[in-house]
Design a protein around this motif. Sequence first.
Motif, PDB file in Angstrom:
ATOM      1  N   ARG A 145      53.028  33.613  28.189  1.00  0.00           N
ATOM      2  CA  ARG A 145      52.671  33.643  29.618  1.00  0.00           C
ATOM      3  C   ARG A 145      53.887  33.918  30.511  1.00  0.00           C
ATOM      4  O   ARG A 145      53.744  34.304  31.659  1.00  0.00           O
ATOM      5  CB  ARG A 145      51.968  32.338  30.030  1.00  0.00           C
ATOM      6  N   GLU A 146      55.078  33.702  29.958  1.00  0.00           N
ATOM      7  CA  GLU A 146      56.302  34.040  30.710  1.00  0.00           C
ATOM      8  C   GLU A 146      56.748  35.478  30.427  1.00  0.00           C
ATOM      9  O   GLU A 146      57.865  35.870  30.791  1.00  0.00           O
ATOM     10  CB  GLU A 146      57.437  33.077  30.324  1.00  0.00           C
ATOM     11  N   GLY A 147      55.893  36.235  29.721  1.00  0.00           N
ATOM     12  CA  GLY A 147      56.228  37.626  29.411  1.00  0.00           C
ATOM     13  C   GLY A 147      57.221  37.759  28.273  1.00  0.00           C
ATOM     14  O   GLY A 147      57.877  38.797  28.123  1.00  0.00           O
ATOM     15  N   ARG A 148      57.318  36.718  27.464  1.00  0.00           N
ATOM     16  CA  ARG A 148      58.263  36.740  26.341  1.00  0.00           C
ATOM     17  C   ARG A 148      57.486  36.749  25.023  1.00  0.00           C
ATOM     18  O   ARG A 148      56.267  36.733  25.020  1.00  0.00           O
ATOM     19  CB  ARG A 148      59.170  35.495  26.425  1.00  0.00           C
ATOM     20  N   LYS A 149      58.219  36.755  23.890  1.00  0.00           N
ATOM     21  CA  LYS A 149      57.543  36.826  22.598  1.00  0.00           C
ATOM     22  C   LYS A 149      58.085  35.766  21.634  1.00  0.00           C
ATOM     23  O   LYS A 149      59.276  35.754  21.321  1.00  0.00           O
ATOM     24  CB  LYS A 149      57.717  38.222  21.994  1.00  0.00           C
ATOM     25  N   VAL A 158      52.475  26.291  22.158  1.00  0.00           N
ATOM     26  CA  VAL A 158      53.828  26.550  22.677  1.00  0.00           C
ATOM     27  C   VAL A 158      54.097  28.054  22.723  1.00  0.00           C
ATOM     28  O   VAL A 158      54.645  28.572  23.708  1.00  0.00           O
ATOM     29  CB  VAL A 158      54.892  25.817  21.824  1.00  0.00           C
ATOM     30  N   ALA A 159      53.674  28.772  21.682  1.00  0.00           N
ATOM     31  CA  ALA A 159      53.860  30.237  21.658  1.00  0.00           C
ATOM     32  C   ALA A 159      53.103  30.877  22.817  1.00  0.00           C
ATOM     33  O   ALA A 159      53.580  31.864  23.410  1.00  0.00           O
ATOM     34  CB  ALA A 159      53.380  30.810  20.320  1.00  0.00           C
ATOM     35  N   GLY A 160      51.953  30.326  23.163  1.00  0.00           N
ATOM     36  CA  GLY A 160      51.157  30.817  24.298  1.00  0.00           C
ATOM     37  C   GLY A 160      51.900  30.636  25.617  1.00  0.00           C
ATOM     38  O   GLY A 160      51.898  31.533  26.472  1.00  0.00           O
ATOM     39  N   ASP A 168      61.847  36.899  20.998  1.00  0.00           N
ATOM     40  CA  ASP A 168      63.019  36.393  21.726  1.00  0.00           C
ATOM     41  C   ASP A 168      63.086  34.864  21.692  1.00  0.00           C
ATOM     42  O   ASP A 168      64.009  34.271  22.239  1.00  0.00           O
ATOM     43  CB  ASP A 168      63.027  36.897  23.177  1.00  0.00           C
ATOM     44  N   THR A 169      62.081  34.231  21.062  1.00  0.00           N
ATOM     45  CA  THR A 169      62.014  32.770  21.036  1.00  0.00           C
ATOM     46  C   THR A 169      61.513  32.307  19.668  1.00  0.00           C
ATOM     47  O   THR A 169      60.497  32.817  19.183  1.00  0.00           O
ATOM     48  CB  THR A 169      61.028  32.253  22.115  1.00  0.00           C
TER      49      THR A 169
END
Length: 331
Positions: free
Chosen positions: A146-150, A140-142, A66-67
């Motif tokens: 941590r926000e429950g996103r991918k 940054v991906a980490g 999603d990112t």
Amino acid sequence: MNLARFPRRRYTPHPTPLEPLTHLSKHLGGPEIWIKRDDLTGLTGGGNKTRKLEFLVADALAQGADTLVTVGAPQSNHCRLTLAAAVKEGLKCRLVIEERVPGTYDPKASGNNFLFDLLGVESLSPVKAGTDLAHEMQRVAGEVAREGRKAYVIPGGGSNPLGALGYVACAEELMAQSFDQGVAFDQAVCASGSAGTHAGFLVGLLGTHAHLPVTGINVRRPRAEQEGNVHGLAQATAELLGLPAVPRESVVALDEWVGPGYSIPTDDMVEAVRLVASLEGVLLDPVYTGKAMAGLIGLVRRGHFKKGQRIVFLHTGGSPGLYAYQSVLQS
Ligand SMILES: *Cc1c(COP(=O)(O)O)cnc(C)c1O
């Protein structure tokens, strides 16, 4: 080659134009120069990264990301277009900005930097030259995880084998147009940076048996290092497509038009940008295509490309960067 086997999003609904540069050819008095207008690809402002992102974003979506996370210089066209693809797909985008030339990052700068803000970048992390960029993007991906996103991490310039497929596709498109329009080319010229464009284009021309040699014009690295990078990525791209090995001697990346360094203006670049704008109404850019065109002009002037030959210049985009270099380019 069968590119249809790879998932792809479409961001340019038509082939980019292939046009003669009649006035420039006459002005230089050498070969007939044509231009492949990849500055007119889709996504905000266009440019070569759009073609790579068609394959990279398709992969990101297939993985449920999603990112998008990527990296580039303060005036990165790649960052602008990755962000633009994210906007179009309804994804978020976080950028790592590498201050490649110390002192050049200005959060209030115009050009691409302004567009990062306008297109709604989610976060922007400036880092110093020499930072481990892969590590920084993983950090940054980490944060995203941590926000429950991918997150889906795209390397600098989108230059991996999947991204390079965009320029394999461009080579196929160029050869089809060349046949349609009844023009055969003797040589192709393109800018050579993170190497995905040069490598993919070369693999596409070899894979279509076009017998069209490519001369890369470096914008950053010395010749031997860049030719090694291009060759390595071309080999990996050929392997992905099930093609034979890429001959080392087919990789040519000249370094005489880099000047003092990446993104640092040169007199030849300024001349090329002003000449092509005033003779053809085509906007080049200060970092890539201005230096690549300076290389093409230099090769014509020294008789390397001759009258009677037909040359195609791959315009890889970048014109939004002009607005951050007005003081250097204005007469
Ligand atoms: C990135 C870029 C290039 C270089 O392409 P690479 O695939 O990185 O070698 C050329 N021109 C423009 C305008 C670019 O933004």
